[in-house]
Design a protein around this motif. Structure first.
Motif, PDB file in Angstrom:
ATOM      1  N   MET A 172      24.129   6.033 -10.465  1.00 48.05           N
ATOM      2  CA  MET A 172      23.641   5.533  -9.181  1.00 48.05           C
ATOM      3  C   MET A 172      22.141   5.266  -9.262  1.00 48.05           C
ATOM      4  O   MET A 172      21.466   5.796 -10.143  1.00 48.05           O
ATOM      5  N   ASN A 173      21.649   4.442  -8.339  1.00 51.34           N
ATOM      6  CA  ASN A 173      20.237   4.085  -8.309  1.00 51.34           C
ATOM      7  C   ASN A 173      19.518   4.841  -7.194  1.00 51.34           C
ATOM      8  O   ASN A 173      20.093   5.114  -6.139  1.00 51.34           O
ATOM      9  N   THR A 174      18.270   5.155  -7.438  1.00 44.62           N
ATOM     10  CA  THR A 174      17.417   5.734  -6.401  1.00 44.62           C
ATOM     11  C   THR A 174      16.001   5.217  -6.605  1.00 44.62           C
ATOM     12  O   THR A 174      15.680   4.634  -7.641  1.00 44.62           O
ATOM     13  N   VAL A 175      15.160   5.417  -5.596  1.00 40.55           N
ATOM     14  CA  VAL A 175      13.802   4.881  -5.627  1.00 40.55           C
ATOM     15  C   VAL A 175      12.793   6.023  -5.625  1.00 40.55           C
ATOM     16  O   VAL A 175      12.919   6.974  -4.850  1.00 40.55           O
ATOM     17  N   VAL A 176      11.817   5.912  -6.493  1.00 38.58           N
ATOM     18  CA  VAL A 176      10.685   6.839  -6.518  1.00 38.58           C
ATOM     19  C   VAL A 176       9.454   6.068  -6.068  1.00 38.58           C
ATOM     20  O   VAL A 176       9.217   4.948  -6.546  1.00 38.58           O
ATOM     21  N   VAL A 177       8.693   6.622  -5.142  1.00 39.08           N
ATOM     22  CA  VAL A 177       7.504   5.937  -4.629  1.00 39.08           C
ATOM     23  C   VAL A 177       6.251   6.678  -5.081  1.00 39.08           C
ATOM     24  O   VAL A 177       6.307   7.821  -5.527  1.00 39.08           O
ATOM     25  N   SER A 178       5.115   5.981  -4.949  1.00 38.54           N
ATOM     26  CA  SER A 178       3.827   6.595  -5.267  1.00 38.54           C
ATOM     27  C   SER A 178       2.768   5.943  -4.403  1.00 38.54           C
ATOM     28  O   SER A 178       3.066   5.199  -3.466  1.00 38.54           O
ATOM     29  N   TYR A 179       1.505   6.206  -4.717  1.00 40.97           N
ATOM     30  CA  TYR A 179       0.412   5.699  -3.899  1.00 40.97           C
ATOM     31  C   TYR A 179       0.355   4.172  -3.933  1.00 40.97           C
ATOM     32  O   TYR A 179       0.805   3.535  -4.885  1.00 40.97           O
ATOM     33  N   GLY A 180      -0.211   3.594  -2.855  1.00 42.86           N
ATOM     34  CA  GLY A 180      -0.301   2.143  -2.765  1.00 42.86           C
ATOM     35  C   GLY A 180       1.032   1.485  -2.505  1.00 42.86           C
ATOM     36  O   GLY A 180       1.228   0.304  -2.814  1.00 42.86           O
ATOM     37  N   ASN A 181       2.002   2.260  -1.957  1.00 42.32           N
ATOM     38  CA  ASN A 181       3.358   1.765  -1.690  1.00 42.32           C
ATOM     39  C   ASN A 181       4.066   1.295  -2.959  1.00 42.32           C
ATOM     40  O   ASN A 181       4.981   0.466  -2.893  1.00 42.32           O
ATOM     41  N   ALA A 182       3.636   1.792  -4.119  1.00 42.15           N
ATOM     42  CA  ALA A 182       4.311   1.442  -5.366  1.00 42.15           C
ATOM     43  C   ALA A 182       5.703   2.058  -5.371  1.00 42.15           C
ATOM     44  O   ALA A 182       5.900   3.192  -4.921  1.00 42.15           O
TER      45      ALA A 182
END
Length: 356
Positions: free
Chosen positions: A1-11
């Motif tokens: 399955m896919n998931t999303v990891v975020v970071s600063y600057g809306n990356a």
């Protein structure tokens, strides 16, 4: 399955996982993919929602965390009342966990960008103690980075996006005796109240709104914000022609001069009757040890090296206890006991392994 990891600057980074993928494996994949060094600092995944942030152990199965997020969201939905905004969803956030050698990060590296963004966030939320003079310079540098040169049409919509609102409120509280009765700001109070309460033209029979202490405090904060906005705008204009990379370097240079550079701050309270420390504190953790600050102060009250800390932990919920060699035990109240313990353990392991 896919998931999303975020970071600063809306990356954002979409990753593929399975039922046995651990958080440590994802961190390794991200650091390799981004080509960021793990020699100078340590990265980790965090559970994040609004201003809440909790580090996730590398051994944790990521699918279990995502399932927990769904449970949080359903619980928040069940508590909603008519007219309430939709609750925020929890997300996976990738950022620094341990600062081992923050001064050694190359200025032209992706790691430096992460360092810059993380410290910008710490400054704006009021979790990095620096003088007001430096805060004004940092705010101007951040505006230059975000908006470029200050032109005749440039405006600062909300100064608290680059300057900590907690610092403004603290300064107003410290000057509260100046606003005990109607003074130079009387007109400002009345105009603010009329505007906020929709009072346009007042007839002779209409009573002017009564000004409360809360109104005075709110107005005083606005006066302070406007003064800071003017100072920041003046400094911003002087940065004309400064590139984003130069801004980033100058910002980090200013912070690197501070004793707190490379530290993580946790809000805490000291409620013991002995009044050994002020009530409102910061417990500060870094690669050298633990410091105790009065909240808002720029220098620590006390510092303890790891080699002198005999034990640490949470004997009861929301109470963190330090046993320091040759001193009475220190017990403080904080909601982040688990986060503090995890960070201290990680630093001690790094110190033992590499002698930082």
């Amino acid at each position: 399955m896919n998931t999303v990891v975020v970071s600063y600057g809306n990356a954002q980074c979409q990753i593929n996982i399975n039922s046995s993928t651990t958080c440590g494996e994802v961190v390794k994949t991200l650091t390799l993919g981004l080509k960021v060094s793990t020699e100078n600092n340590r990265f980790a995944l965090f559970e994040q929602c609004s201003h809440q942030s909790k580090v996730i152990d590398d051994r944790t199965i990521l699918a279990d965390i995502l399932g927990k997020f769904e449970g949080y969201y359903k619980e928040d939905l069940s508590r909603m009342r008519p007219g309430d905004p939709m609750p925020e969803k929890w997300r996976l956030f990738f950022k620094f966990f341990c600062y081992l050698k923050p001064h050694s990060v190359p200025s032209d590296s992706i790691e430096s960008v992460f360092l810059y963004e993380q410290f910008c966030n710490d400054v704006v939320v009021g979790m990095f103690p620096v003088s007001q003079e430096k805060l004004l310079k940092l705010a101007a540098l951040r505006l230059q980075y975000l908006d470029g040169d200050c032109t005749p049409g440039s405006t600062i919509q909300d100064v608290t996006e680059v300057y900590p609102i907690s610092r403004i409120e603290q300064e107003v509280r410290e000057q509260k005796d100046m606003f005990g009765s109607l003074d130079l700001h009387e007109t400002y109070y009345k105009d603010t109240l009329r505007h906020s309460k929709g009072i346009g033209t007042l007839t002779k029979k209409t009573k002017a709104p009564q000004i409360t202490e809360e109104d005075k405090l709110r107005a005083s904060i606005e006066v302070k914000k406007n003064a800071i906005k003017a100072s920041v705008a003046d400094l911003w204009r002087r940065l004309e022609g400064t590139t984003a990379n130069q801004v980033q370097q100058k910002y980090l240079e200013i912070l690197s001069e501070c004793a707190a550079f490379g530290s993580t701050f946790f809000e805490a309270e000291y409620t013991n009757r002995d009044q050994r420390f002020p009530k409102e504190l910061w417990l500060v953790v870094n690669c050298k040890g633990v410091q105790i600050y009065q909240r808002g102060a720029v220098a620590p009250i006390q510092s303890y090296l790891y080699e002198n800390i005999v034990s640490f932990g949470a004997p009861v919920s929301n109470e963190y206890k330090l046993i320091v060699e040759g001193q009475a035990p220190i017990s403080i109240h904080t909601s982040q006991v688990a986060e503090i313990a995890k960070l201290m353990k990680a630093y001690i392991q790094a110190v033992v392994a590499h002698q930082y």
